[in-house]
Motif scaffolding. Structure first.
Motif, PDB file in Angstrom:
ATOM      1  N   LYS A 184       0.823  -1.205   0.000  1.00 37.84           N
ATOM      2  CA  LYS A 184       0.000   0.000   0.000  1.00 37.84           C
ATOM      3  C   LYS A 184       0.857   1.254   0.000  1.00 37.84           C
ATOM      4  O   LYS A 184       0.475   2.285  -0.537  1.00 37.84           O
ATOM      5  N   LYS A 185       2.049   1.183   0.614  1.00 37.42           N
ATOM      6  CA  LYS A 185       2.940   2.336   0.675  1.00 37.42           C
ATOM      7  C   LYS A 185       4.254   2.025  -0.017  1.00 37.42           C
ATOM      8  O   LYS A 185       4.773   0.909   0.075  1.00 37.42           O
ATOM      9  N   VAL A 186       4.780   3.022  -0.704  1.00 36.90           N
ATOM     10  CA  VAL A 186       6.080   2.932  -1.358  1.00 36.90           C
ATOM     11  C   VAL A 186       6.876   4.174  -0.974  1.00 36.90           C
ATOM     12  O   VAL A 186       6.406   5.303  -1.204  1.00 36.90           O
ATOM     13  N   LYS A 187       8.034   3.953  -0.355  1.00 38.64           N
ATOM     14  CA  LYS A 187       8.914   5.058   0.056  1.00 38.64           C
ATOM     15  C   LYS A 187       8.193   6.070   0.954  1.00 38.64           C
ATOM     16  O   LYS A 187       8.459   7.280   0.906  1.00 38.64           O
ATOM     17  N   GLY A 188       7.221   5.585   1.734  1.00 41.57           N
ATOM     18  CA  GLY A 188       6.493   6.472   2.644  1.00 41.57           C
ATOM     19  C   GLY A 188       5.302   7.164   2.029  1.00 41.57           C
ATOM     20  O   GLY A 188       4.606   7.912   2.717  1.00 41.57           O
ATOM     21  N   PHE A 189       5.019   6.917   0.748  1.00 43.81           N
ATOM     22  CA  PHE A 189       3.892   7.536   0.061  1.00 43.81           C
ATOM     23  C   PHE A 189       2.846   6.462  -0.242  1.00 43.81           C
ATOM     24  O   PHE A 189       3.171   5.288  -0.429  1.00 43.81           O
ATOM     25  N   GLN A 190       1.578   6.891  -0.317  1.00 45.45           N
ATOM     26  CA  GLN A 190       0.527   5.992  -0.761  1.00 45.45           C
ATOM     27  C   GLN A 190      -0.385   6.731  -1.716  1.00 45.45           C
ATOM     28  O   GLN A 190      -0.471   7.976  -1.687  1.00 45.45           O
ATOM     29  N   THR A 191      -1.039   5.978  -2.588  1.00 50.17           N
ATOM     30  CA  THR A 191      -1.921   6.588  -3.582  1.00 50.17           C
ATOM     31  C   THR A 191      -3.004   7.411  -2.884  1.00 50.17           C
ATOM     32  O   THR A 191      -3.664   6.940  -1.962  1.00 50.17           O
ATOM     33  N   GLY A 192      -3.193   8.637  -3.352  1.00 52.85           N
ATOM     34  CA  GLY A 192      -4.177   9.541  -2.763  1.00 52.85           C
ATOM     35  C   GLY A 192      -3.560  10.640  -1.939  1.00 52.85           C
ATOM     36  O   GLY A 192      -4.228  11.639  -1.638  1.00 52.85           O
TER      37      GLY A 192
ATOM     38  N   GLY B  64      -3.644  18.491 -15.332  1.00 55.47           N
ATOM     39  CA  GLY B  64      -3.439  17.200 -15.968  1.00 55.47           C
ATOM     40  C   GLY B  64      -2.591  16.289 -15.112  1.00 55.47           C
ATOM     41  O   GLY B  64      -2.312  16.586 -13.944  1.00 55.47           O
ATOM     42  N   THR B  65      -2.171  15.162 -15.693  1.00 52.41           N
ATOM     43  CA  THR B  65      -1.371  14.165 -14.978  1.00 52.41           C
ATOM     44  C   THR B  65       0.059  14.174 -15.495  1.00 52.41           C
ATOM     45  O   THR B  65       0.288  14.074 -16.714  1.00 52.41           O
ATOM     46  N   ILE B  66       1.012  14.303 -14.590  1.00 52.84           N
ATOM     47  CA  ILE B  66       2.429  14.264 -14.943  1.00 52.84           C
ATOM     48  C   ILE B  66       2.968  12.909 -14.509  1.00 52.84           C
ATOM     49  O   ILE B  66       2.868  12.532 -13.328  1.00 52.84           O
ATOM     50  N   GLN B  67       3.555  12.174 -15.434  1.00 53.98           N
ATOM     51  CA  GLN B  67       4.026  10.823 -15.160  1.00 53.98           C
ATOM     52  C   GLN B  67       5.526  10.789 -14.940  1.00 53.98           C
ATOM     53  O   GLN B  67       6.273  11.625 -15.458  1.00 53.98           O
ATOM     54  N   GLY B  68       5.927   9.811 -14.133  1.00 59.06           N
ATOM     55  CA  GLY B  68       7.354   9.561 -13.973  1.00 59.06           C
ATOM     56  C   GLY B  68       8.082  10.558 -13.106  1.00 59.06           C
ATOM     57  O   GLY B  68       9.215  10.939 -13.422  1.00 59.06           O
ATOM     58  N   ILE B  69       7.484  10.983 -11.999  1.00 59.57           N
ATOM     59  CA  ILE B  69       8.150  11.890 -11.060  1.00 59.57           C
ATOM     60  C   ILE B  69       8.792  11.047  -9.951  1.00 59.57           C
ATOM     61  O   ILE B  69       8.114  10.266  -9.289  1.00 59.57           O
ATOM     62  N   GLY B  70      10.083  11.186  -9.758  1.00 64.58           N
ATOM     63  CA  GLY B  70      10.783  10.415  -8.734  1.00 64.58           C
ATOM     64  C   GLY B  70      10.330  10.771  -7.336  1.00 64.58           C
ATOM     65  O   GLY B  70      10.025  11.937  -7.031  1.00 64.58           O
ATOM     66  N   TYR B  71      10.300   9.773  -6.465  1.00 64.02           N
ATOM     67  CA  TYR B  71       9.819   9.990  -5.096  1.00 64.02           C
ATOM     68  C   TYR B  71      10.703  10.974  -4.330  1.00 64.02           C
ATOM     69  O   TYR B  71      10.247  11.647  -3.407  1.00 64.02           O
ATOM     70  N   GLN B  72      11.993  11.066  -4.698  1.00 63.81           N
ATOM     71  CA  GLN B  72      12.907  11.943  -3.965  1.00 63.81           C
ATOM     72  C   GLN B  72      12.564  13.420  -4.130  1.00 63.81           C
ATOM     73  O   GLN B  72      13.003  14.250  -3.332  1.00 63.81           O
ATOM     74  N   TYR B  73      11.754  13.753  -5.151  1.00 60.06           N
ATOM     75  CA  TYR B  73      11.365  15.147  -5.353  1.00 60.06           C
ATOM     76  C   TYR B  73      10.055  15.496  -4.635  1.00 60.06           C
ATOM     77  O   TYR B  73       9.649  16.660  -4.643  1.00 60.06           O
ATOM     78  N   CYS B  74       9.403  14.496  -4.073  1.00 62.98           N
ATOM     79  CA  CYS B  74       8.049  14.700  -3.513  1.00 62.98           C
ATOM     80  C   CYS B  74       8.089  14.942  -2.015  1.00 62.98           C
ATOM     81  O   CYS B  74       8.909  14.362  -1.292  1.00 62.98           O
TER      82      CYS B  74
ATOM     83  N   THR C 256       7.522  22.729 -10.623  1.00 64.06           N
ATOM     84  CA  THR C 256       6.856  22.471  -9.345  1.00 64.06           C
ATOM     85  C   THR C 256       5.451  21.971  -9.613  1.00 64.06           C
ATOM     86  O   THR C 256       4.701  22.585 -10.387  1.00 64.06           O
ATOM     87  N   TYR C 257       5.092  20.856  -8.979  1.00 68.14           N
ATOM     88  CA  TYR C 257       3.787  20.242  -9.207  1.00 68.14           C
ATOM     89  C   TYR C 257       3.129  19.958  -7.851  1.00 68.14           C
ATOM     90  O   TYR C 257       3.772  19.445  -6.931  1.00 68.14           O
ATOM     91  N   ILE C 258       1.840  20.293  -7.760  1.00 69.86           N
ATOM     92  CA  ILE C 258       1.059  20.034  -6.548  1.00 69.86           C
ATOM     93  C   ILE C 258      -0.190  19.269  -6.952  1.00 69.86           C
ATOM     94  O   ILE C 258      -0.947  19.714  -7.827  1.00 69.86           O
ATOM     95  N   GLY C 259      -0.391  18.109  -6.346  1.00 68.81           N
ATOM     96  CA  GLY C 259      -1.578  17.329  -6.682  1.00 68.81           C
ATOM     97  C   GLY C 259      -1.576  15.983  -5.980  1.00 68.81           C
ATOM     98  O   GLY C 259      -0.753  15.700  -5.100  1.00 68.81           O
ATOM     99  N   ARG C 260      -2.496  15.113  -6.397  1.00 69.59           N
ATOM    100  CA  ARG C 260      -2.622  13.773  -5.828  1.00 69.59           C
ATOM    101  C   ARG C 260      -1.634  12.830  -6.501  1.00 69.59           C
ATOM    102  O   ARG C 260      -1.443  12.874  -7.725  1.00 69.59           O
ATOM    103  N   VAL C 261      -1.035  11.958  -5.699  1.00 72.85           N
ATOM    104  CA  VAL C 261      -0.015  11.065  -6.218  1.00 72.85           C
ATOM    105  C   VAL C 261      -0.582   9.662  -6.401  1.00 72.85           C
ATOM    106  O   VAL C 261      -1.436   9.215  -5.629  1.00 72.85           O
ATOM    107  N   ALA C 262      -0.126   8.978  -7.443  1.00 77.33           N
ATOM    108  CA  ALA C 262      -0.412   7.566  -7.664  1.00 77.33           C
ATOM    109  C   ALA C 262       0.930   6.848  -7.639  1.00 77.33           C
ATOM    110  O   ALA C 262       1.818   7.138  -8.467  1.00 77.33           O
TER     111      ALA C 262
END
Length: 437
Positions: free
Chosen positions: A363-371, A406-416, A386-392
């Protein structure tokens, strides 16, 4: 104007602040953002906001949407407003789908699953279906949440939208009720909802509608709710004192529909009535005094103050404690939609009810979860910005972020960076109220 919630250094709520003052505190470094929804700041200095003002939460529970308003009884100011959309219909649909799959499995020769209905006879006292239980849980969640961010002194709840006993037996409270200021509000509100605010005979909408006796009073008809419907002036005049079978002898399909609808209860009203006292009892467990009121009183308060019909304004008008003047100018309600916390289904089934996909991942990856709502600051590469929104999330650590554009794909977790954890609800700002609108 909607206020900003404020808590002190120890996390205790103090009087909500004006948005301009809150921005000033954040800019000067005297406060920090504590929570995004509802927006709450935390003071770094104890003496910055010493005054504590007691407030009241007012609730207008509904089958699909519940109105929430936080009101200052002394000044009549609406400090906070929200409209909470429930997912009771989605819960019921999911249970029906699961039941259908289980039923189809048992009908085949592979009867590997034992019958379980034999152990479901004795239900606990106060048991409610999951679809109704979810509505109560949503309301209680937000009452508890708001009580952590604002100093509350009382609660007000519309216990029932329609007083069914009173409509069936008007003498239950005496003739004073029938001839008082509130006369007819309970019945008319129920009939409007039951007949979808349209003429029962011709189907016209957006025209003045009158309460019509299906079986005329001149021929022995009663005022019982099952004998009332809506009719436009033209149809009401044309029908007169005729029996409905005579009036609609050339329209047998309309006659059949009206007779069936007259006997059927209002489904949404039944759902609200089934949960009203359960919600009331659980609100009492908060330790705050709970005021109750009916839908007729709510509508009377709203119409006498010449306010439009919205869920949050209905909530602000619940109960006898409603101030003579409500200060609602420029209030912008928070639109909350219950989305749930996911499900326990490990994989998707095929049409026979057998697994057709592999088990879902963590359910969680690198401390993040969908939503989760995140802020991603990408410093290099093609997706710099810079992007602000819901993560999948993805197991690889390369996430998708859905923003307003819109949806931005392929953002590394280290930037979030998480700015609001997934809590089972989605949020957006409603339309700002203005008396000139």
């Amino acid at each position: 104007m909607s206020k900003v919630f404020v808590v002190d250094r120890s996390g205790k709520p103090v009087t909500p602040a004006h948005p301009g003052y809150a921005r000033l505190l954040l800019k000067q470094g005297k406060a920090s953002v504590y929570r995004r929804y509802p927006f709450t700041i935390r003071l770094k200095n104890v003496v910055e906001h010493p005054h504590v003002q007691s407030l009241r939460i007012k609730l207008d529970p509904g089958s699909k949407t519940t109105g929430i308003a936080m009101v200052d009884d002394a000044s009549g100011e609406v400090v906070f407003a929200a409209e909470l959309s429930h997912r009771g219909h989605a819960v019921k649909a999911s249970l029906d789908a699961r039941r259908a799959i289980r039923h189809s499995r048992r009908q085949r020769k592979t009867r590997y699953r034992k019958r379980r209905w034999a152990n479901r006879k004795n239900k606990k006292k106060g048991w409610l279906p999951p679809s109704l239980e979810s509505r109560i849980a949503n309301v209680l969640t937000w009452v508890r949440r708001l009580s952590r961010y604002a100093p509350l002194q009382a609660l007000s709840q519309e216990v029932v939208r329609f007083d069914m006993q009173l409509m069936e037996n008007p003498e239950v409270k005496g003739v004073e009720y029938q001839h008082g200021t509130l006369a007819g509000y309970e019945v008319r509100e129920y009939v409007l909802a039951k007949w979808n605010r349209q003429c029962a005979y011709c189907g016209k909408t957006d025209v003045p509608l009158q309460i019509e006796h299906i079986h005329p009073r001149a021929n022995g008809g009663t005022n019982r709710i099952s004998n009332l419907c809506l009719a436009c002036e033209q149809c009401n005049t044309a029908k007169g004192t005729q029996d409905i079978a005579v009036f609609l002898k050339k329209k047998p399909e309309v006659l059949k529909r009206i007779q069936a609808q007259a006997k059927a209860p209002l489904k949404d009203a039944a759902a609200v009535n089934a949960t009203r006292w359960a919600l009331f009892e659980r609100l009492q467990q908060t330790g705050l005094p709970v005021e109750v009121g009916t839908g007729g009183l709510t509508r009377f308060n709203r119409t006498s103050r010449e306010l439009p019909k919205t869920h949050w304004l209905d909530a602000a008008c619940v109960g006898k404690s409603t101030p003579d003047t409500l200060v609602i100018q420029e209030v912008r309600p928070l639109v909350i939609k219950a989305t749930g916390h996911g499900n326990r289904q490990m994989c998707l089934p095929d049409k026979y009810g057998f697994p057709r996909t592999s088990a879902k991942g963590a359910k969680k990856v690198k401390g993040f979860q969908t939503g989760d709502m995140v802020k991603a600051i990408v410093t290099k590469g093609k997706k710099r910005g810079t992007y602000i929104g819901r993560v999948a999330i993805r197991g690889s650590g390369s996430f998708n972020i859905t923003t307003t554009t819109g949806t931005i794909q392929g953002i590394g977790y280290q930037y979030c960076r998480i700015i609001h954890h997934a809590d089972g609800y989605s949020y957006e700002n409603g339309e700002r109220y203005s008396s000139h609108a």
